[in-house]
Design a protein around this motif. Sequence first.
Motif, PDB file in Angstrom:
ATOM      1  N   ASP A  59      14.839   1.013  12.739  1.00 53.27           N
ATOM      2  CA  ASP A  59      16.132   1.370  13.329  1.00 53.27           C
ATOM      3  C   ASP A  59      16.830   0.221  14.040  1.00 53.27           C
ATOM      4  O   ASP A  59      18.036   0.268  14.252  1.00 53.27           O
ATOM      5  CB  ASP A  59      15.973   2.539  14.299  1.00 53.27           C
ATOM      6  N   VAL A  60      16.072  -0.802  14.436  1.00 52.77           N
ATOM      7  CA  VAL A  60      16.689  -1.939  15.126  1.00 52.77           C
ATOM      8  C   VAL A  60      16.809  -3.166  14.221  1.00 52.77           C
ATOM      9  O   VAL A  60      17.174  -4.244  14.666  1.00 52.77           O
ATOM     10  CB  VAL A  60      15.938  -2.291  16.431  1.00 52.77           C
ATOM     11  N   GLY A  61      16.519  -3.010  12.930  1.00 50.50           N
ATOM     12  CA  GLY A  61      16.747  -4.075  11.966  1.00 50.50           C
ATOM     13  C   GLY A  61      15.572  -4.949  11.637  1.00 50.50           C
ATOM     14  O   GLY A  61      15.722  -5.931  10.901  1.00 50.50           O
ATOM     15  N   ASN A  62      14.400  -4.626  12.164  1.00 49.09           N
ATOM     16  CA  ASN A  62      13.213  -5.416  11.823  1.00 49.09           C
ATOM     17  C   ASN A  62      12.766  -5.098  10.407  1.00 49.09           C
ATOM     18  O   ASN A  62      12.706  -3.926  10.014  1.00 49.09           O
ATOM     19  CB  ASN A  62      12.070  -5.135  12.800  1.00 49.09           C
ATOM     20  N   TYR A  63      12.437  -6.140   9.676  1.00 48.37           N
ATOM     21  CA  TYR A  63      11.961  -5.978   8.295  1.00 48.37           C
ATOM     22  C   TYR A  63      10.601  -5.287   8.305  1.00 48.37           C
ATOM     23  O   TYR A  63       9.684  -5.696   9.008  1.00 48.37           O
ATOM     24  CB  TYR A  63      11.859  -7.357   7.637  1.00 48.37           C
ATOM     25  N   LEU A  64      10.466  -4.226   7.510  1.00 48.82           N
ATOM     26  CA  LEU A  64       9.214  -3.473   7.433  1.00 48.82           C
ATOM     27  C   LEU A  64       8.427  -3.754   6.166  1.00 48.82           C
ATOM     28  O   LEU A  64       7.203  -3.665   6.156  1.00 48.82           O
ATOM     29  CB  LEU A  64       9.490  -1.970   7.526  1.00 48.82           C
ATOM     30  N   GLY A  65       9.105  -4.051   5.084  1.00 47.90           N
ATOM     31  CA  GLY A  65       8.413  -4.302   3.832  1.00 47.90           C
ATOM     32  C   GLY A  65       9.330  -4.087   2.647  1.00 47.90           C
ATOM     33  O   GLY A  65      10.526  -3.848   2.781  1.00 47.90           O
ATOM     34  N   SER A  66       8.709  -4.172   1.462  1.00 49.78           N
ATOM     35  CA  SER A  66       9.484  -4.009   0.233  1.00 49.78           C
ATOM     36  C   SER A  66       8.640  -3.332  -0.828  1.00 49.78           C
ATOM     37  O   SER A  66       7.413  -3.280  -0.733  1.00 49.78           O
ATOM     38  CB  SER A  66       9.962  -5.368  -0.276  1.00 49.78           C
ATOM     39  N   GLU A  67       9.322  -2.819  -1.824  1.00 48.95           N
ATOM     40  CA  GLU A  67       8.683  -2.218  -2.994  1.00 48.95           C
ATOM     41  C   GLU A  67       9.342  -2.784  -4.234  1.00 48.95           C
ATOM     42  O   GLU A  67      10.570  -2.875  -4.299  1.00 48.95           O
ATOM     43  CB  GLU A  67       8.831  -0.701  -2.978  1.00 48.95           C
ATOM     44  N   GLN A  68       8.529  -3.163  -5.204  1.00 46.50           N
ATOM     45  CA  GLN A  68       9.054  -3.675  -6.467  1.00 46.50           C
ATOM     46  C   GLN A  68       8.812  -2.645  -7.556  1.00 46.50           C
ATOM     47  O   GLN A  68       7.770  -1.966  -7.564  1.00 46.50           O
ATOM     48  CB  GLN A  68       8.375  -4.987  -6.835  1.00 46.50           C
ATOM     49  N   TYR A  69       9.785  -2.550  -8.467  1.00 38.52           N
ATOM     50  CA  TYR A  69       9.751  -1.555  -9.532  1.00 38.52           C
ATOM     51  C   TYR A  69       9.921  -2.230 -10.884  1.00 38.52           C
ATOM     52  O   TYR A  69      10.590  -3.253 -11.000  1.00 38.52           O
ATOM     53  CB  TYR A  69      10.864  -0.529  -9.333  1.00 38.52           C
ATOM     54  N   ASP A  70       9.348  -1.624 -11.910  1.00 30.27           N
ATOM     55  CA  ASP A  70       9.535  -2.130 -13.268  1.00 30.27           C
ATOM     56  C   ASP A  70      10.784  -1.519 -13.888  1.00 30.27           C
ATOM     57  O   ASP A  70      11.534  -0.794 -13.227  1.00 30.27           O
ATOM     58  CB  ASP A  70       8.290  -1.890 -14.129  1.00 30.27           C
ATOM     59  N   SER A  71      11.008  -1.807 -15.154  1.00 29.36           N
ATOM     60  CA  SER A  71      12.217  -1.345 -15.837  1.00 29.36           C
ATOM     61  C   SER A  71      12.304   0.169 -15.951  1.00 29.36           C
ATOM     62  O   SER A  71      13.385   0.718 -16.136  1.00 29.36           O
ATOM     63  CB  SER A  71      12.302  -1.972 -17.223  1.00 29.36           C
ATOM     64  N   GLU A  72      11.176   0.851 -15.826  1.00 26.22           N
ATOM     65  CA  GLU A  72      11.151   2.313 -15.902  1.00 26.22           C
ATOM     66  C   GLU A  72      11.254   2.971 -14.525  1.00 26.22           C
ATOM     67  O   GLU A  72      11.233   4.198 -14.417  1.00 26.22           O
ATOM     68  CB  GLU A  72       9.857   2.768 -16.586  1.00 26.22           C
ATOM     69  N   GLY A  73      11.326   2.155 -13.480  1.00 29.54           N
ATOM     70  CA  GLY A  73      11.391   2.698 -12.125  1.00 29.54           C
ATOM     71  C   GLY A  73      10.045   2.971 -11.512  1.00 29.54           C
ATOM     72  O   GLY A  73       9.953   3.587 -10.448  1.00 29.54           O
ATOM     73  N   ASN A  74       8.965   2.513 -12.152  1.00 30.35           N
ATOM     74  CA  ASN A  74       7.619   2.704 -11.621  1.00 30.35           C
ATOM     75  C   ASN A  74       7.302   1.637 -10.575  1.00 30.35           C
ATOM     76  O   ASN A  74       7.583   0.454 -10.786  1.00 30.35           O
ATOM     77  CB  ASN A  74       6.587   2.615 -12.748  1.00 30.35           C
ATOM     78  N   LEU A  75       6.712   2.048  -9.485  1.00 30.28           N
ATOM     79  CA  LEU A  75       6.306   1.125  -8.432  1.00 30.28           C
ATOM     80  C   LEU A  75       5.243   0.177  -8.975  1.00 30.28           C
ATOM     81  O   LEU A  75       4.239   0.614  -9.533  1.00 30.28           O
ATOM     82  CB  LEU A  75       5.763   1.905  -7.235  1.00 30.28           C
ATOM     83  N   THR A  76       5.467  -1.129  -8.837  1.00 27.51           N
ATOM     84  CA  THR A  76       4.506  -2.111  -9.326  1.00 27.51           C
ATOM     85  C   THR A  76       3.855  -2.900  -8.202  1.00 27.51           C
ATOM     86  O   THR A  76       2.780  -3.465  -8.372  1.00 27.51           O
ATOM     87  CB  THR A  76       5.161  -3.109 -10.296  1.00 27.51           C
ATOM     88  N   HIS A  77       4.512  -2.989  -7.038  1.00 23.60           N
ATOM     89  CA  HIS A  77       3.985  -3.770  -5.941  1.00 23.60           C
ATOM     90  C   HIS A  77       4.678  -3.350  -4.658  1.00 23.60           C
ATOM     91  O   HIS A  77       5.867  -3.066  -4.659  1.00 23.60           O
ATOM     92  CB  HIS A  77       4.223  -5.268  -6.198  1.00 23.60           C
ATOM     93  N   SER A  78       3.931  -3.330  -3.580  1.00 22.17           N
ATOM     94  CA  SER A  78       4.560  -3.069  -2.274  1.00 22.17           C
ATOM     95  C   SER A  78       4.000  -4.049  -1.261  1.00 22.17           C
ATOM     96  O   SER A  78       2.842  -4.477  -1.358  1.00 22.17           O
ATOM     97  CB  SER A  78       4.337  -1.625  -1.824  1.00 22.17           C
ATOM     98  N   THR A  79       4.830  -4.389  -0.290  1.00 25.13           N
ATOM     99  CA  THR A  79       4.461  -5.311   0.770  1.00 25.13           C
ATOM    100  C   THR A  79       4.812  -4.677   2.092  1.00 25.13           C
ATOM    101  O   THR A  79       5.914  -4.146   2.253  1.00 25.13           O
ATOM    102  CB  THR A  79       5.243  -6.648   0.629  1.00 25.13           C
ATOM    103  N   VAL A  80       3.895  -4.731   3.033  1.00 27.42           N
ATOM    104  CA  VAL A  80       4.135  -4.201   4.371  1.00 27.42           C
ATOM    105  C   VAL A  80       4.062  -5.360   5.348  1.00 27.42           C
ATOM    106  O   VAL A  80       3.095  -6.125   5.346  1.00 27.42           O
ATOM    107  CB  VAL A  80       3.098  -3.118   4.739  1.00 27.42           C
ATOM    108  N   GLN A  81       5.101  -5.492   6.181  1.00 26.89           N
ATOM    109  CA  GLN A  81       5.130  -6.540   7.188  1.00 26.89           C
ATOM    110  C   GLN A  81       4.186  -6.160   8.311  1.00 26.89           C
ATOM    111  O   GLN A  81       4.245  -5.050   8.834  1.00 26.89           O
ATOM    112  CB  GLN A  81       6.558  -6.714   7.716  1.00 26.89           C
ATOM    113  N   GLU A  82       3.318  -7.054   8.695  1.00 30.68           N
ATOM    114  CA  GLU A  82       2.374  -6.806   9.808  1.00 30.68           C
ATOM    115  C   GLU A  82       2.985  -7.203  11.122  1.00 30.68           C
ATOM    116  O   GLU A  82       3.702  -8.114  11.239  1.00 30.68           O
ATOM    117  CB  GLU A  82       1.088  -7.617   9.582  1.00 30.68           C
TER     118      GLU A  82
END
Length: 82
Positions: A59-82
């Motif tokens: 809510d205050v703009g800190n980066y939490l992480g990301s998710e990467q998807y393939d061409s079909e919209g399937n989750l391929t990788h996720s990253t969580v900021q520690e």
Amino acid sequence: TVYENDSNGNLIKESLYDSNGDLWNWSEHEYDSEGRRTGSRFYNETGDMTGGVRYYFDDVGNYLGSEQYDSEGNLTHSTVQE
């Protein structure tokens, strides 16, 4: 390379061309109301989506992480900021 920005100066589209001037691929980017990039989609020269990424912030703009998807919209990788 051709860049397109929105009225706030955010990069919304990036198109890459080969040495013959033919479109090679492009990406489109989305932003939240605070100007943080929240997602990107990637396309090949024929317009097929090749993948995407979604970025998350608290809510205050800190980066939490990301998710990467393939061409079909399937989750391929996720990253969580520690």
